[in-house]
Motif scaffolding. Structure first.
Motif, PDB file in Angstrom:
ATOM      1  N   TYR A  40     -22.215  -1.101 -64.600  1.00  0.00           N
ATOM      2  CA  TYR A  40     -22.490  -0.838 -66.242  1.00  0.00           C
ATOM      3  C   TYR A  40     -23.329  -2.315 -66.667  1.00  0.00           C
ATOM      4  CZ  TYR A  40     -19.552   2.703 -65.868  1.00  0.00           C
ATOM      5  OH  TYR A  40     -19.219   4.192 -65.161  1.00  0.00           O
ATOM      6  N   ASP A  41     -23.657  -3.092 -65.755  1.00  0.00           N
ATOM      7  CA  ASP A  41     -23.919  -4.337 -66.484  1.00  0.00           C
ATOM      8  C   ASP A  41     -25.785  -4.021 -67.166  1.00  0.00           C
ATOM      9  OD1 ASP A  41     -22.059  -5.855 -66.203  1.00  0.00           O
ATOM     10  OD2 ASP A  41     -22.427  -6.994 -64.378  1.00  0.00           O
ATOM     11  N   ASP A  42     -26.394  -2.816 -66.324  1.00  0.00           N
ATOM     12  CA  ASP A  42     -27.965  -2.770 -66.697  1.00  0.00           C
ATOM     13  C   ASP A  42     -28.075  -1.495 -66.002  1.00  0.00           C
ATOM     14  OD1 ASP A  42     -30.529  -1.703 -66.276  1.00  0.00           O
ATOM     15  OD2 ASP A  42     -31.120  -3.254 -64.747  1.00  0.00           O
TER      16      ASP A  42
ATOM     17  N   TYR B 295     -30.418   0.531 -67.146  1.00  0.00           N
ATOM     18  CA  TYR B 295     -31.513   1.265 -68.233  1.00  0.00           C
ATOM     19  C   TYR B 295     -32.537   1.748 -66.398  1.00  0.00           C
ATOM     20  CZ  TYR B 295     -35.609   2.398 -69.475  1.00  0.00           C
ATOM     21  OH  TYR B 295     -37.459   3.301 -70.169  1.00  0.00           O
ATOM     22  N   THR B 296     -32.755   0.353 -65.907  1.00  0.00           N
ATOM     23  CA  THR B 296     -33.034   0.627 -64.470  1.00  0.00           C
ATOM     24  C   THR B 296     -33.390   1.475 -63.517  1.00  0.00           C
ATOM     25  OG1 THR B 296     -33.282  -2.250 -65.424  1.00  0.00           O
ATOM     26  CG2 THR B 296     -34.177  -1.651 -63.354  1.00  0.00           C
TER      27      THR B 296
ATOM     28  N   ILE C 279     -34.984   4.400 -63.837  1.00  0.00           N
ATOM     29  CA  ILE C 279     -35.905   4.742 -63.335  1.00  0.00           C
ATOM     30  C   ILE C 279     -36.944   4.195 -62.166  1.00  0.00           C
ATOM     31  CG2 ILE C 279     -38.498   2.892 -64.047  1.00  0.00           C
ATOM     32  CD1 ILE C 279     -37.552   2.594 -67.187  1.00  0.00           C
ATOM     33  N   ARG C 280     -35.637   3.506 -61.430  1.00  0.00           N
ATOM     34  CA  ARG C 280     -35.907   2.879 -59.677  1.00  0.00           C
ATOM     35  C   ARG C 280     -35.884   4.482 -58.618  1.00  0.00           C
ATOM     36  NH1 ARG C 280     -31.911  -0.932 -58.950  1.00  0.00           N
ATOM     37  NH2 ARG C 280     -33.464  -2.289 -59.962  1.00  0.00           N
TER      38      ARG C 280
ATOM     39  N   PHE D  31     -38.963   5.919 -58.106  1.00  0.00           N
ATOM     40  CA  PHE D  31     -40.051   5.368 -57.533  1.00  0.00           C
ATOM     41  C   PHE D  31     -39.738   6.384 -55.822  1.00  0.00           C
ATOM     42  CE2 PHE D  31     -40.077   1.463 -60.239  1.00  0.00           C
ATOM     43  CZ  PHE D  31     -40.627   2.811 -61.197  1.00  0.00           C
TER      44      PHE D  31
ATOM     45  N   GLU E 241     -42.563   7.295 -53.347  1.00  0.00           N
ATOM     46  CA  GLU E 241     -44.037   6.512 -53.348  1.00  0.00           C
ATOM     47  C   GLU E 241     -43.694   5.921 -52.300  1.00  0.00           C
ATOM     48  OE1 GLU E 241     -43.585   6.034 -56.747  1.00  0.00           O
ATOM     49  OE2 GLU E 241     -44.778   7.810 -57.759  1.00  0.00           O
ATOM     50  N   LEU E 242     -42.225   5.909 -52.852  1.00  0.00           N
ATOM     51  CA  LEU E 242     -41.847   4.566 -51.799  1.00  0.00           C
ATOM     52  C   LEU E 242     -41.801   4.829 -49.766  1.00  0.00           C
ATOM     53  CD1 LEU E 242     -38.649   2.641 -53.370  1.00  0.00           C
ATOM     54  CD2 LEU E 242     -40.793   1.697 -52.953  1.00  0.00           C
TER      55      LEU E 242
ATOM     56  N   GLU F   9     -45.231   5.059 -48.291  1.00  0.00           N
ATOM     57  CA  GLU F   9     -46.256   2.882 -49.171  1.00  0.00           C
ATOM     58  C   GLU F   9     -45.917   2.683 -47.115  1.00  0.00           C
ATOM     59  OE1 GLU F   9     -48.287   1.839 -50.608  1.00  0.00           O
ATOM     60  OE2 GLU F   9     -47.699   3.321 -52.270  1.00  0.00           O
TER      61      GLU F   9
ATOM     62  N   ILE G 185     -41.372  -2.700 -62.622  1.00  0.00           N
ATOM     63  CA  ILE G 185     -40.894  -2.686 -62.026  1.00  0.00           C
ATOM     64  C   ILE G 185     -41.404  -1.879 -61.189  1.00  0.00           C
ATOM     65  CG2 ILE G 185     -38.516  -1.549 -61.873  1.00  0.00           C
ATOM     66  CD1 ILE G 185     -38.387  -0.498 -64.407  1.00  0.00           C
ATOM     67  N   TRP G 186     -41.918  -1.364 -60.476  1.00  0.00           N
ATOM     68  CA  TRP G 186     -42.377  -0.661 -59.565  1.00  0.00           C
ATOM     69  C   TRP G 186     -42.678  -1.723 -58.883  1.00  0.00           C
ATOM     70  CZ3 TRP G 186     -46.540  -0.848 -56.772  1.00  0.00           C
ATOM     71  CH2 TRP G 186     -46.943   0.266 -56.488  1.00  0.00           C
TER      72      TRP G 186
ATOM     73  N   GLU H 149     -40.477  -4.761 -57.612  1.00  0.00           N
ATOM     74  CA  GLU H 149     -39.607  -4.528 -56.613  1.00  0.00           C
ATOM     75  C   GLU H 149     -40.534  -4.274 -55.565  1.00  0.00           C
ATOM     76  OE1 GLU H 149     -36.508  -1.714 -57.925  1.00  0.00           O
ATOM     77  OE2 GLU H 149     -35.472  -3.352 -58.789  1.00  0.00           O
TER      78      GLU H 149
ATOM     79  N   LYS I 101     -43.943  -6.238 -50.082  1.00  0.00           N
ATOM     80  CA  LYS I 101     -45.388  -5.942 -49.489  1.00  0.00           C
ATOM     81  C   LYS I 101     -46.156  -7.020 -49.966  1.00  0.00           C
ATOM     82  CE  LYS I 101     -44.175  -1.125 -49.979  1.00  0.00           C
ATOM     83  NZ  LYS I 101     -44.072  -0.111 -50.697  1.00  0.00           N
TER      84      LYS I 101
ATOM     85  N   VAL J  67     -35.384  -5.738 -60.255  1.00  0.00           N
ATOM     86  CA  VAL J  67     -35.183  -5.747 -62.005  1.00  0.00           C
ATOM     87  C   VAL J  67     -34.497  -5.461 -62.703  1.00  0.00           C
ATOM     88  CG1 VAL J  67     -36.692  -5.546 -63.188  1.00  0.00           C
ATOM     89  CG2 VAL J  67     -37.799  -5.380 -61.614  1.00  0.00           C
ATOM     90  N   ASP J  68     -34.350  -6.397 -63.165  1.00  0.00           N
ATOM     91  CA  ASP J  68     -32.865  -6.094 -64.795  1.00  0.00           C
ATOM     92  C   ASP J  68     -34.393  -5.935 -65.637  1.00  0.00           C
ATOM     93  OD1 ASP J  68     -31.600  -5.825 -66.780  1.00  0.00           O
ATOM     94  OD2 ASP J  68     -29.591  -6.758 -65.735  1.00  0.00           O
ATOM     95  N   PHE J  69     -34.602  -4.338 -65.926  1.00  0.00           N
ATOM     96  CA  PHE J  69     -35.108  -4.649 -66.748  1.00  0.00           C
ATOM     97  C   PHE J  69     -34.929  -4.681 -68.781  1.00  0.00           C
ATOM     98  CE2 PHE J  69     -37.815  -1.618 -69.914  1.00  0.00           C
ATOM     99  CZ  PHE J  69     -39.260  -1.806 -69.410  1.00  0.00           C
ATOM    100  N   PRO J  70     -34.031  -4.375 -69.163  1.00  0.00           N
ATOM    101  CA  PRO J  70     -33.313  -4.615 -70.578  1.00  0.00           C
ATOM    102  C   PRO J  70     -33.541  -6.046 -70.447  1.00  0.00           C
ATOM    103  CG  PRO J  70     -31.565  -3.250 -69.723  1.00  0.00           C
ATOM    104  CD  PRO J  70     -32.502  -3.501 -68.223  1.00  0.00           C
TER     105      PRO J  70
END
Lengths: 65, 797
Positions: free
Chosen positions: A31-33, A35-36, A39-40, A43, A46-47, A50, B100-101, B104, B108, B118-121
């Motif tokens: 619960y610390d982050d 938000y990320t 979004i992650r 991705f 694409e990962l 790649e 972020i992308w 992370e 590569k 990444v911790d965005f906030p």
């Protein structure tokens, strides 16, 4: 009606399991982050793509300082 | 030259030079290089996620050398094992999903980096790498090369590992868990159906409820007991006292009820009450994790500098940690680096920008032998200085030894709820004792019942919730429109101010732009072209500003060019010569405009005229001062000289007091002196020189062009683009306080209703269980809807 004891025990055990799961997740910093990760997870597509492409070009690219 | 194109990498306008590469346009070589790195590693996806997400990579010659010093590196490294090292970097540029992308996917770019997260906030990235294959310095350089320069300051060195306090989440979790389960268990008895199985099992149910509420009372509600005893000890009847009293009475009465089989008790209300109260606490705790409100000079200062050591008559450079600098050390300060200690300039072209530490708007040139103060930023080539003090004893850092920085303002501030609760507690205790006295006479068996019922129902849950929810919501609304406050108390303090004090440089003026006027004989086209080409080669900040302003001319190679440091420039093209610089340099001894920054020009040894640099005031300054001056006492405290005094008097309302040449400590003392007359002061500043004043004032607001870069310790950070709306925020804070006051009336009505049941001895668990959540929820809805409605005005602008 002795079954009520069984049911009560089960219901409380289930509740306590979830409660413990919550405590552990907080402790691990889930619960610390908040938000990320949202979004992650976008991705992923694409990962997957790649690394396949990269495998051919990787050996040549070590000119980074 | 195309004008309309923007850089594919950073999105800036490519106004001067356009670099075409791979069918894309770039504004500079740096951006092109980053693009090249990404595309050659199949990472061009970076540009698909967000258009132009990058930043121009900075020059870093020698900047991260100190990371090779193991004693410094060890302080920064989070974890180190045989083959793995973990480091967390703060990177201010992180701003979008592309960031972020790419961060992370560092592995590569550099196979020896195993993982990065990444911790965005918080704008931090946690990198795991193999320290045998790649050094910490190389990781930092890699990040900088792709435009993500890590920000490492002295603060990272001095402070220990941060511990995250998660206790509130635990408490909230426990209370919520218990609340839900107790609700289920108490539900059957609400309807008082005397069924066979209910009668048989109700004892088990009751004791289970008792078990669930134990951790709630002992752990989750702990803070209320602590706060209440603290309040009693200092003779302040704060809101926590009736709450703690309510919780204790609820628990004791419920326990004795089930113990002696009088009834079911109020465990549902008890757990619900604690849950709602904690929810309010949770809601008011909005933190902006990417901002820091507690910064002092350490987060502005670098962690290490280059020291020059003489060994066997040979110069050798090594890195020294800032705190280890002793008097007499020779230091090398490179371009854009900060001077960490008071020092004497040994040699080099010193052009020091003090705007952040003293408020002087223009940078100053220094000669060898001059004293340099800590905190200045070198704008030129590398200089060599000799330290004359240690870091803690420097002129600037001494400000932090003032006691004002040790004072915790939250302790001295009594908020509205606490003010009311003083009377509330007394009234409740009176009612309880009168009602008990009445029932002792009427029906002694009911007396104890009534006494506890009054204390239970009067527990000011709704009262305690109104403030955190109203202010917490307003805090979020402010945050959305780029006004970030430290905590909810600031809003309340903001509503009480009657004096507003502004700093000048960087606060009502912008640091970036200057207004330039020309005074003198008109320049011919040839002369202007010559001037522009002369300025092109100079790195002096004034030359750069002037260069930007002059019209576009073709680039000519000058025949002769000489720069006299601290004086001016001389150049020659064919028969024409030009001199640009200070009045003295040009040979003009006209003392006019002495205080303003001027650049004089002469061509072929005849005086032409001078450019005057005015501060550029922020948009809406005039309007804001006009509105504010109607209700508040205004003054301006500037660390700069009085060159702008006349102009300020012209544009601002008459009743504003202006003070110039104010040292940081003067600003602090001034605020102290007006606070003595019972004035509530808001200080609006930006730099380290305002730090003392910001801490002394009742509300200290820092203006920031970029909220992620350093700003001094303050109560709130306002984005510079919103500066002209400062007034609306104050108004909003006032209306929020009105909303809270009106909500108190609602809460008292609920209390009256509850008290009716209590004093008449009719309080049953079901009434308490309905009334308590109902009052709390309706209160939360009431304040949230109203603050949203009031806040709409802010976000509309």
């Amino acid at each position: 009606m002795g079954v009520i004891y069984v049911l009560l025990t089960i219901s409380i055990i289930v509740a306590v399991i979830f409660f413990i799961a919550f405590i552990i997740s907080v402790k691990n910093g889930q619960y610390d982050d908040t938000y990320t990760p949202s979004i992650r997870m976008l991705f992923d597509d694409e990962l997957v793509k790649e690394p396949k492409e990269k495998s051919s070009s990787a050996p040549t690219n070590n000119n980074q300082s | 030259m195309t004008i309309a194109s923007t850089c594919y990498h950073c999105g800036n306008d490519c106004d001067k030079f356009v670099i075409d590469f791979d069918q894309k346009t770039f504004c500079c070589n740096g951006c092109k290089t980053v693009y090249d790195i990404f595309s050659s590693h199949d990472l061009s996806c970076y540009y698909d996620l967000q258009a132009a997400p990058g930043s121009i990579p900075k020059e870093i010659k020698g900047k991260f050398d100190y990371l090779n010093t193991s004693s410094i590196a060890q302080k920064l490294i989070e974890f180190c094992d045989k083959n793995t090292t973990i480091i967390t970097f703060y990177i201010p540029h992180i701003h979008c999903s592309s960031c972020i992308w790419i961060l992370e996917n560092l592995h590569k770019l550099q196979p020896h980096i195993t993982a990065s997260q990444v911790d965005f906030p918080k704008k931090i990235v946690r990198i795991t790498f193999n320290q045998h294959q790649i050094s910490l310095k190389e990781v930092a350089i890699l990040l900088t090369n792709i435009g993500y320069e890590p920000y490492i300051s002295l603060e990272d060195y001095t402070e220990g590992k941060k511990k995250i306090d998660r206790s509130l989440i635990y408490k909230l979790g426990i209370a919520g868990f218990a609340f839900g389960n107790v609700m289920f268990l108490s539900f059957p008895e609400y309807f008082e159906v005397s069924e066979y199985w209910l009668e048989k099992y109700k004892y088990l149910f009751r004791w289970l409820m008792f078990g669930f509420s134990l951790p709630v009372v002992l752990y989750a509600a702990k803070d209320y007991f602590i706060a209440a005893t603290k309040g009693l000890r200092t003779n302040i009847l704060n809101i926590d006292i009736p709450i703690a009293l309510g919780i204790i009475v609820l628990f004791l009465r419920s326990t004795s009820e089930i113990l002696f089989d009088w009834g079911t008790g109020f465990f549902d209300s008890l757990t619900g009450l604690v849950f709602f109260l904690l929810l309010g606490k949770f809601f008011q705790q909005k933190t902006y994790s990417f901002l820091s409100f507690e910064r002092d000079y350490t987060s502005y200062f670098p962690i290490a500098v280059t020291r020059i050591v003489f060994e066997n008559n040979k110069k050798r450079e090594d890195t020294i940690q800032i705190n280890a600098i002793k008097k007499g050390d020779r230091l090398l300060i490179r371009n854009e680096e900060l001077i960490p200690v008071d020092a004497i300039l040994i040699h080099g072209n010193a052009q020091i920008d003090y705007s952040f530490v003293t408020g002087e708007s223009e940078s100053v040139a220094k000669k060898s032998g001059d004293q340099l103060y800590a905190g200045g930023r070198q704008l030129y080539d590398a200089i060599e200085i000799e330290a004359i003090k240690s870091v803690e004893q420097s002129y600037l850092t001494q400000l932090w030894s003032n006691t004002i920085f040790d004072k915790d303002r939250s302790v001295t501030f009594t908020n509205l709820t606490d003010k009311i609760s003083k009377y509330f507690t007394i009234v409740i205790l009176c009612i309880a004792s009168i009602a008990t006295a009445f029932w002792i006479l009427m029906d002694p068996s009911k007396a104890m019942n009534v006494f506890t019922a009054v204390l239970i129902i009067a527990c000011p849950c709704a009262l305690a919730l109104a403030r955190p929810f109203a202010l917490g919501n307003m805090l979020r609304i402010f945050g959305k429109s780029k006004f970030y406050l430290k905590n909810i108390d600031v809003i309340e303090r903001l509503s009480t101010i009657n004096t507003v004090i502004f700093d000048k440089t960087g606060t009502i003026t912008t640091n970036k732009k200057n207004d330039v006027d020309y005074d003198g004989l008109a320049l011919t086209r040839a002369e202007e072209s010559l001037l522009k080409n002369t300025l092109r080669s100079s790195n002096h900040p004034l030359s750069r500003t002037l260069y930007e302003i002059l019209a576009e001319h073709e680039i000519i190679t000058l025949d002769q060019y000489q720069e006299h440091i601290g004086k001016g420039i001389e150049a020659k093209l064919k028969e024409n010569s030009i001199k640009v610089g200070s009045a003295k340099f040009i040979g003009n001894n006209d003392p006019k405009n002495e205080l303003n920054t001027t650049v004089h020009i002469s061509t072929n040894d005849s005086y032409k005229g001078h450019f005057i640099f005015h501060n550029h005031y922020r948009k809406g300054v005039k309007k804001l001062f006009k509105i504010l001056s109607e209700t508040y006492n205004l003054s301006i405290l500037s660390g700069d000289n009085s060159g702008e005094k006349k102009y300020l008097q012209q544009i601002l309302p008459k009743n504003i007091s202006l003070f110039f040449n104010q040292k940081p400590i003067d600003k602090l003392e001034y605020i102290k002196s007006i606070q003595k007359d019972q004035n509530k002061v808001m200080m609006v500043g930006d730099g380290l020189n305002d730090a003392g004043a910001l801490a002394q004032s009742d509300v200290g607001i820092a203006i920031s062009e970029n909220v992620t870069v350093f700003s001094p310790a303050c109560d709130g950070i306002l984005d510079a683009t919103r500066f002209e709306h400062l007034h609306t925020y104050i108004l909003a804070s006032k209306s929020t306080m009105k909303i809270i006051k009106s909500s108190f009336i609602l809460s008292f009505l609920y209390n009256l209703l509850g008290l009716y049941f209590a004093v008449t001895g009719q309080l049953s668990p079901i009434i308490a269980a309905i009334l308590m959540p109902l009052s709390s929820i309706s209160m939360v809805v009431y304040v949230t809807v109203l603050t949203n409605w009031k806040g709409r005005k802010i976000s509309l602008q």
